[in-house]
Scaffold this active site. Structure first.
Site, PDB file in Angstrom:
ATOM      1  N   CYS A 105       0.834  -1.315  -0.248  1.00  0.00           N
ATOM      2  CA  CYS A 105       0.218   0.009  -0.048  1.00  0.00           C
ATOM      3  C   CYS A 105       0.830   1.332  -0.045  1.00  0.00           C
ATOM      4  O   CYS A 105       0.610   2.173  -0.931  1.00  0.00           O
ATOM      5  CB  CYS A 105      -0.992   0.023   1.101  1.00  0.00           C
ATOM      6  SG  CYS A 105      -1.835   1.476   1.466  1.00  0.00           S
ATOM      7  N   GLN A 148      -9.617  18.368  10.605  1.00  0.00           N
ATOM      8  CA  GLN A 148      -8.387  17.456  10.870  1.00  0.00           C
ATOM      9  C   GLN A 148      -8.934  16.237  10.864  1.00  0.00           C
ATOM     10  O   GLN A 148      -9.932  15.692  11.177  1.00  0.00           O
ATOM     11  CB  GLN A 148      -7.819  17.653  12.271  1.00  0.00           C
ATOM     12  CG  GLN A 148      -7.354  19.120  12.497  1.00  0.00           C
ATOM     13  CD  GLN A 148      -6.003  19.020  11.862  1.00  0.00           C
ATOM     14  OE1 GLN A 148      -5.292  18.283  11.448  1.00  0.00           O
ATOM     15  NE2 GLN A 148      -5.204  20.428  11.924  1.00  0.00           N
ATOM     16  N   TYR A 189      -6.578  30.673   7.363  1.00  0.00           N
ATOM     17  CA  TYR A 189      -6.592  29.462   6.932  1.00  0.00           C
ATOM     18  C   TYR A 189      -7.897  28.553   7.819  1.00  0.00           C
ATOM     19  O   TYR A 189      -7.538  27.864   8.362  1.00  0.00           O
ATOM     20  CB  TYR A 189      -5.473  28.624   6.747  1.00  0.00           C
ATOM     21  CG  TYR A 189      -4.274  29.143   6.145  1.00  0.00           C
ATOM     22  CD1 TYR A 189      -4.153  29.022   4.695  1.00  0.00           C
ATOM     23  CD2 TYR A 189      -3.244  29.885   7.027  1.00  0.00           C
ATOM     24  CE1 TYR A 189      -3.242  29.663   4.049  1.00  0.00           C
ATOM     25  CE2 TYR A 189      -2.315  30.195   6.217  1.00  0.00           C
ATOM     26  CZ  TYR A 189      -2.341  30.327   4.972  1.00  0.00           C
ATOM     27  OH  TYR A 189      -0.898  30.790   4.454  1.00  0.00           O
ATOM     28  N   ASP A 211     -10.724  31.690   4.357  1.00  0.00           N
ATOM     29  CA  ASP A 211     -10.523  30.244   3.757  1.00  0.00           C
ATOM     30  C   ASP A 211     -10.748  30.426   2.335  1.00  0.00           C
ATOM     31  O   ASP A 211     -11.801  31.320   2.027  1.00  0.00           O
ATOM     32  CB  ASP A 211     -11.411  29.183   4.444  1.00  0.00           C
ATOM     33  CG  ASP A 211     -10.908  27.957   4.159  1.00  0.00           C
ATOM     34  OD1 ASP A 211     -10.069  27.259   4.883  1.00  0.00           O
ATOM     35  OD2 ASP A 211     -11.174  27.416   3.100  1.00  0.00           O
ATOM     36  N   CYS A 232       1.794  21.167   9.604  1.00  0.00           N
ATOM     37  CA  CYS A 232       1.504  19.937   9.352  1.00  0.00           C
ATOM     38  C   CYS A 232       2.876  19.390   8.260  1.00  0.00           C
ATOM     39  O   CYS A 232       2.724  18.460   7.735  1.00  0.00           O
ATOM     40  CB  CYS A 232       0.201  19.658   8.488  1.00  0.00           C
ATOM     41  SG  CYS A 232      -0.042  20.515   6.989  1.00  0.00           S
TER      42      CYS A 232
END
Length: 468
Positions: free
Chosen positions: A79, A283, A312, A333, A408
């Site tokens: 995968c 999230q 954001y 956004d 992130c």
């Protein structure tokens, strides 16, 4: 370098890289080996040669790391969705803290050697945490299968029992693939057949409500399929169709239409609930989101007189943690549906000090400043590409007193810090493991304007002397 493709070599793994691969040196040449762990002696085969390094395939582990474990997933290697499931979870957390150090060393923002990097906060049970799936679809021998493309390919790996995916969303995705087959719905392929490209299933952990997006590049009759699906799963409250005719890797097109049910699902975090429309960002790991947002609240430390910008903002989720603590809250956004959700969410929660606009942070924030609005505090939670240059320039020009950067992507975070620490003192970085078994982590960075930080240090020294 004297190495050649297909050449087999022994290698001692010295460390792990930002994608979870093992890294070693062979005759002074850097070698990257996916699947190898720090401290291992391995045998590998060169697969590609680049200018300053080579890539290799792991053939045999001659000396295993004591932290190597057998992945619980039967298709782990095939995968590629997870990269470090073969590493004990405690060591995964240490690796993710080290990711930050590696990125900081590469980009070298001023004073990075002395930054306080706190240990990564992990999960008690790092399985079945993803509350949203986006699976590609393909047809094999008249059977529709859904899953992910293997790394660097268009080969679809069918996923029917993913160990990091919420169990309920996985069951619904499996049934959806069966119904696509049963109703003979056209499926996109590389032979120019047009039809369903992607399915998205998201479940709200707070309420159990489920929403679905079917992404297609042609008009389809999905009436009977939807009837069968919602009959099997009463928790499905929204089914939407997104049209994407572009021949790109982008999953979604601009047009999303709800074909059954309500406009949004209800989700919750900390002590508040909010609506999520199908395209709105939230999230992927609800359990760790509680931790992430709590850390952001601690780091920003706002007061009732502060004006806060939530760049954001999505549907407003992280900003709502501050709305009752500040004088005003503004957010933006690029997804119009998310902004509409944010406005409805703020109204439902009784906040009359909020303002939301659709557009990019790098365009809207400079305009707000030109119009006279001044932020005392700023929270940014950008995509993996990090902060836009124009937004960075705006921050450097106006310099809000305090700032929290939720990242992130450790690389773009470190890159952006090079500029930010010219005007801010970095107080600490707190890593939060939002994606167990992958080579990704989330980080909360506390930044304080330099002159304000100096005042805080002087006050702390004064209080210390008083105690003596």
């Amino acid at each position: 370098m004297n190495l050649k493709v297909k050449q087999k070599i022994p290698l001692k793994i010295k460390r792990m890289g930002i994608n979870g691969e093992g890294i070693g040196f062979y005759q002074k040449t850097l070698v990257f080996v996916p699947g190898a762990l720090k401290g291992e002696d391995i045998y590998c085969q060169i697969t590609s040669i680049k200018r300053n390094f080579v890539e290799a395939k792991l053939l045999k582990v001659n000396k295993k790391s004591k932290f190597r474990v057998v992945p619980a997933c039967t298709i782990y290697n095939e995968c590629g969705g997870c990269q470090i499931m073969h590493l004990h979870y405690d060591k995964q957390l240490e690796f993710k803290t080290d990711l930050l150090r590696q990125a900081l060393k590469k980009f070298a923002p001023a004073g990075y050697e002395n930054y306080e990097i706190r240990p990564t906060i992990g999960m008690q049970e790092p399985k079945y945490y993803r509350a949203k799936l986006q699976f590609q679809t393909r047809k094999f021998k008249n059977q529709v299968k859904a899953g992910l493309y293997a790394q660097n390919s268009h080969y679809l790996v069918e996923l029917k029992d993913c160990l990091v995916q919420d169990k309920e969303t996985q069951v619904i995705a499996n049934r959806l693939a069966e119904l696509l087959t049963y109703h003979q719905i056209p499926i996109t392929d590389e032979r120019k057949t047009l039809g369903v490209r992607t399915i998205m299933v998201r479940r709200a952990r707070k309420t159990g409500q489920v929403q679905i997006i079917i992404v297609t590049n042609r008009q389809l009759n999905l009436t009977q399929l939807v009837k069968d699906l919602v009959k099997d799963f009463p928790e499905v409250v929204t089914v939407a169709v997104n049209t994407n005719t572009a021949k790109t890797s982008e999953i979604y097109g601009e047009k999303t239409e709800i074909i059954w049910g309500q406009e949004s699902i209800q989700e919750g975090v900390l002590d508040y609930e909010f609506s999520l429309s199908p395209r709105a960002f939230y999230q992927l790991n609800p359990e760790q989101t509680e931790i992430l947002y709590s850390e952001a609240v601690k780091a920003l430390d706002v007061s009732k007189k502060d004006h806060l910008i939530d760049a954001y903002c999505g549907v407003g989720t992280i900003g709502f943690a501050f709305a009752s603590k500040v004088k005003s809250l503004r957010g933006m956004d690029i997804i119009q549906e998310a902004i509409e959700d944010a406005k409805r969410n703020a109204k439902k929660m009784g906040f009359d000090n909020t303002h939301y606009e659709a557009g990019t942070a790098e365009e809207i924030i400079p305009r707000w400043y030109k119009e006279g609005y001044r932020a005392d505090a700023l929270i940014v939670d950008p995509p993996r590409t990090g902060l836009d240059d124009k937004l960075l320039d705006t921050i450097l020009t106006y310099v809000p007193e305090k700032m929290v950067y939720v990242s992130c992507n450790v690389s773009t975070l470190a890159r952006d810090l090079v500029k930010l620490v010219k005007v801010y003192d970095l107080q600490y970085i707190q890593s939060v493991d939002m994606f167990p078994h992958t080579a990704r982590t989330e980080a909360v960075v506390k930044l304080v304007k330099k002159d304000r930080a100096l005042r805080h240090k002087k006050q702390a020294r004064y209080e210390s002397k008083k105690k003596v």
